[in-house]
Design a protein around this motif. Structure first.
Motif, mmCIF file in Angstrom:
data_model
loop_
_atom_site.group_PDB
_atom_site.id
_atom_site.type_symbol
_atom_site.label_atom_id
_atom_site.label_comp_id
_atom_site.label_asym_id
_atom_site.label_seq_id
_atom_site.Cartn_x
_atom_site.Cartn_y
_atom_site.Cartn_z
ATOM 1 N N SER A 1 0.848 -1.185 0.000
ATOM 2 C CA SER A 1 0.000 0.000 0.000
ATOM 3 C C SER A 1 0.884 1.235 0.000
ATOM 4 N N THR A 2 0.591 2.177 -0.887
ATOM 5 C CA THR A 2 1.254 3.485 -0.860
ATOM 6 C C THR A 2 0.177 4.555 -0.726
ATOM 7 N N ASP A 3 0.281 5.349 0.310
ATOM 8 C CA ASP A 3 -0.722 6.386 0.584
ATOM 9 C C ASP A 3 -0.009 7.683 0.952
ATOM 10 N N PRO A 4 0.054 8.647 0.009
ATOM 11 C CA PRO A 4 -0.656 8.724 -1.268
ATOM 12 C C PRO A 4 -0.071 7.789 -2.327
ATOM 13 N N ALA A 5 -0.810 7.650 -3.439
ATOM 14 C CA ALA A 5 -0.366 6.797 -4.530
ATOM 15 C C ALA A 5 1.034 7.194 -4.982
ATOM 16 N N SER A 6 1.868 6.176 -5.239
ATOM 17 C CA SER A 6 3.252 6.454 -5.641
ATOM 18 C C SER A 6 3.823 5.243 -6.353
ATOM 19 N N ASP A 7 4.691 5.463 -7.320
ATOM 20 C CA ASP A 7 5.528 4.392 -7.823
ATOM 21 C C ASP A 7 6.503 3.999 -6.719
ATOM 22 N N TYR A 8 6.982 2.763 -6.777
ATOM 23 C CA TYR A 8 7.911 2.301 -5.734
ATOM 24 C C TYR A 8 8.799 1.204 -6.294
ATOM 25 N N THR A 9 9.834 0.885 -5.556
ATOM 26 C CA THR A 9 10.732 -0.221 -5.898
ATOM 27 C C THR A 9 10.873 -1.139 -4.691
ATOM 28 N N ILE A 10 11.260 -2.390 -4.971
ATOM 29 C CA ILE A 10 11.616 -3.340 -3.905
ATOM 30 C C ILE A 10 12.989 -3.912 -4.224
ATOM 31 N N ASP A 11 13.923 -3.734 -3.326
ATOM 32 C CA ASP A 11 15.253 -4.332 -3.421
ATOM 33 C C ASP A 11 15.344 -5.435 -2.378
ATOM 34 N N PHE A 12 15.688 -6.645 -2.819
ATOM 35 C CA PHE A 12 15.751 -7.792 -1.921
ATOM 36 C C PHE A 12 17.201 -8.060 -1.511
ATOM 37 N N TYR A 13 17.399 -8.240 -0.219
ATOM 38 C CA TYR A 13 18.732 -8.473 0.349
ATOM 39 C C TYR A 13 18.723 -9.724 1.211
ATOM 40 N N ARG A 14 19.792 -10.507 1.080
ATOM 41 C CA ARG A 14 20.024 -11.587 2.044
ATOM 42 C C ARG A 14 20.897 -11.039 3.165
ATOM 43 N N MET A 15 20.541 -11.334 4.408
ATOM 44 C CA MET A 15 21.270 -10.814 5.550
ATOM 45 C C MET A 15 22.327 -11.820 6.010
ATOM 46 N N GLY A 16 23.548 -11.333 6.190
ATOM 47 C CA GLY A 16 24.650 -12.181 6.627
ATOM 48 C C GLY A 16 25.813 -11.318 7.070
ATOM 49 N N TYR A 17 27.032 -11.788 6.868
ATOM 50 C CA TYR A 17 28.212 -11.014 7.281
ATOM 51 C C TYR A 17 28.717 -10.122 6.148
ATOM 52 N N TYR A 18 29.089 -10.733 5.022
ATOM 53 C CA TYR A 18 29.484 -9.996 3.816
ATOM 54 C C TYR A 18 30.513 -8.905 4.101
ATOM 55 N N ASN A 19 31.638 -9.348 4.684
ATOM 56 C CA ASN A 19 32.757 -8.438 4.961
ATOM 57 C C ASN A 19 32.336 -7.270 5.850
ATOM 58 N N GLY A 20 31.380 -7.540 6.747
ATOM 59 C CA GLY A 20 30.964 -6.537 7.710
ATOM 60 C C GLY A 20 29.824 -5.650 7.254
ATOM 61 N N ASN A 21 29.362 -5.821 6.018
ATOM 62 C CA ASN A 21 28.292 -4.959 5.507
ATOM 63 C C ASN A 21 26.897 -5.408 5.921
ATOM 64 N N GLY A 22 26.738 -6.692 6.204
ATOM 65 C CA GLY A 22 25.480 -7.193 6.764
ATOM 66 C C GLY A 22 24.449 -7.653 5.765
ATOM 67 N N GLY A 23 24.586 -7.307 4.481
ATOM 68 C CA GLY A 23 23.583 -7.709 3.507
ATOM 69 C C GLY A 23 24.147 -7.774 2.100
ATOM 70 N N ARG A 24 23.450 -8.545 1.246
ATOM 71 C CA ARG A 24 23.835 -8.639 -0.167
ATOM 72 C C ARG A 24 22.587 -8.476 -1.027
ATOM 73 N N LEU A 25 22.648 -7.592 -1.999
ATOM 74 C CA LEU A 25 21.542 -7.390 -2.922
ATOM 75 C C LEU A 25 21.421 -8.607 -3.835
ATOM 76 N N VAL A 26 20.221 -9.213 -3.866
ATOM 77 C CA VAL A 26 20.023 -10.409 -4.677
ATOM 78 C C VAL A 26 18.997 -10.209 -5.794
ATOM 79 N N HIS A 27 18.170 -9.155 -5.686
ATOM 80 C CA HIS A 27 17.158 -8.942 -6.724
ATOM 81 C C HIS A 27 16.555 -7.548 -6.573
ATOM 82 N N THR A 28 16.241 -6.928 -7.708
ATOM 83 C CA THR A 28 15.571 -5.625 -7.721
ATOM 84 C C THR A 28 14.333 -5.715 -8.601
ATOM 85 N N SER A 29 13.249 -5.160 -8.125
ATOM 86 C CA SER A 29 11.971 -5.284 -8.816
ATOM 87 C C SER A 29 11.854 -4.374 -10.033
#
Length: 494
Positions: A88-116
């Motif tokens: 739900s977006t209120d007010p109406a808006s375009d949006y994106t979803i970036d999916f991340y796996r959570m782990g260590y990754y050299n201290g960064n904590g996440g890795r991008l695995v997919h973008t909508s």
């Protein structure tokens, strides 16, 4: 045998050994994908920005964030299955979803695995609220993704961003698998949902939009977003909780620490513990993590049975098994989408080793320095690890078991939330029927002394009465945990 035949046989043998070694090497890597996964490029872009805003009643004081909100179709999901995201977006808006796996990754904590990519969003209807406090959203699907085969088991965040004003929130889900693993990391999603106050004062503890009503009449649904975490014990405002439940607050430090060290870990939800007993037996140890308060009776029975079959059980948690809950289908017959409380457990110590309690703070005082758990820590009887016990704890009564050893015990510090009956915490270990063991850290905060991932936050000093800095950690907690994990890896289970 002539020389040429002998050399030919020797070459065949060497080839066999070489081929077999390569196969074993590949098998070894494949059996623990955590090591290879954490070699990949990480990023801190998984972190959302949520401005602190306060609101008058009836909203809780950190305000509902209507600009972008979402929930998902699955608490946990396997490769090949499709995850639906309802937005739900209120007010109406375009949006994106970036999916991340959570782990260590050299201290960064996440890795991008997919973008909508860019998606169209619009306001969704607020569902009716039942007398029991139950509300089930029936929002339009905003996005669907079939989980790829190469997504390694773990906790995944979908970062949603409204393009109209850059508002952000999360969805959270677990990718599970069926592989053999050394450790099963159980996420406490039944507890996350029990404290979820979306849209305002609609948690397991609220009835009729009235906060902290505890008549056991509330029912809640997974078909709604996770609101900002508003139980101010022990945190104040935490923007990263907007849509992520309690994972980042209490559980991520352990996942971060384990993946940094390459432990072979597979992730499951509370619902998997309830639904899939056989899957528990694929590991050497089961981990209850952080704030793991709400269990079904079948979860209790499954973990107890797995313990008796040789599974090591590690309660790196506090307030565990405090409340028994029921699960039932949604109004449109999807399994395990509604939950509610039944009663307090009165025999949780039979599994944990000591009983579950609420708010309590204390130093961790060593009582059994000669036990193998303390090897290499340098701890002597009476030595303390300051502030390790909190925010909630395990204490008396203890399990009636001749093998039970109290590892640490002591009185609780005075605090305005401490109940009169909450006098003493107790960290324990006991031996199970097949020589395996059950360790009980007796504190929600064990994992915070192991690591301080990006986005971590220290406790609310005002509510506790003194300052705690998790960033400092404690090498003794790390060494104790390493000793426990080493014992698990040496076990004959599996």
């Amino acid at each position: 045998m002539n020389k040429s035949i002998l050399l030919s046989c020797l070459n065949i043998l060497l080839c066999f050994i070489s081929c077999d070694t390569k196969t074993l090497s590949k098998t070894s890597v494949a059996s623990n994908p955590i090591i290879e996964e954490n070699k990949k490029q990480g990023t801190r872009n998984w972190m959302i920005t949520v401005e602190k805003k306060t609101c008058p009643p009836p909203e809780h004081r950190f305000c509902r964030r209507k600009a972008i909100e979402a929930y998902v179709s699955h608490t946990s999901i396997e490769a090949g299955e499709t995850l639906d995201v309802f937005v739900s977006t209120d007010p109406a808006s375009d949006y994106t979803i970036d999916f991340y796996r959570m782990g260590y990754y050299n201290g960064n904590g996440g890795r991008l695995v997919h973008t909508s990519g860019s998606l169209k969003g619009s306001p969704q209807v607020m569902p009716p609220i039942a007398k029991s406090n139950l509300l089930e959203c029936n929002w339009q699907k905003g996005y669907g993704i079939t989980i790829p085969e190469d997504w390694v088991s773990g906790v995944y965040l979908g970062k949603l961003t409204a393009l109209k004003d850059s508002s952000q929130s999360y969805v959270i889900f677990i990718v599970k698998d069926k592989r053999k693993a050394d450790f099963l990391f159980q996420c406490s999603d039944l507890t996350w949902q029990s404290y979820n106050r979306w849209p305002f004062w609609h948690s397991m503890y609220d009835e009729g939009a009235k906060p902290w009503v505890n008549t056991y009449g509330a029912a809640i649904s997974f078909d709604r977003p996770y609101a900002l975490y508003v139980n101010e014990l022990p945190l104040s405002f935490n923007g990263l909780s907007n849509g992520s439940g309690e994972f980042l607050l209490w559980e991520f430090p352990l996942a971060f620490w384990m993946e940094k060290r390459g432990y072979n870990v597979s992730y499951i939800s509370n619902l998997d513990t309830d639904n899939d007993y056989e899957s528990l037996l694929r590991a050497k140890a089961f981990l209850s993590v952080g704030h793991d308060e709400y269990w079904t009776k079948r979860m209790f029975d499954n973990v107890s049975k797995a313990r008796d079959e040789g599974l090591n059980i590690l309660f790196l948690s506090g307030n565990s098994l405090h409340k028994e809950i029921y699960l039932k289908p949604s109004s449109d017959s999807r399994n395990d989408r509604i939950l509610g409380r039944i009663a307090d457990y009165n025999n949780e110590q039979d599994l944990i080793g000591s009983a579950s309690h609420g708010v309590g703070y204390a130093d961790f005082v060593c009582k059994a320095p000669k036990h193998w758990i303390f090897e290499g820590t340098g701890m002597k009887a009476g030595d303390k690890i300051p502030h390790l016990i909190g925010w909630e704890f395990h204490g008396l009564p203890l399990k009636k078991d001749s093998s039970l050893i109290v590892l640490a015990e002591g009185p609780l510090k005075e605090n305005k939330y401490k109940l009169p009956e909450d006098l003493t915490y107790a960290s324990t270990i006991y031996t199970a029927p097949k020589g395996n063991f059950v360790f009980n850290a007796a504190t929600c905060w064990w994992n915070m002394f192991l690591s301080y991932p990006p986005g971590s936050q220290n406790p609310n000093q005002e509510s506790i009465g003194y300052k705690i800095d998790f960033k400092k950690g404690d090498k003794r907690v790390e060494k104790i945990t390493e000793n426990i994990f080493k014992k698990v890896l040496e076990s004959n289970k599996r």
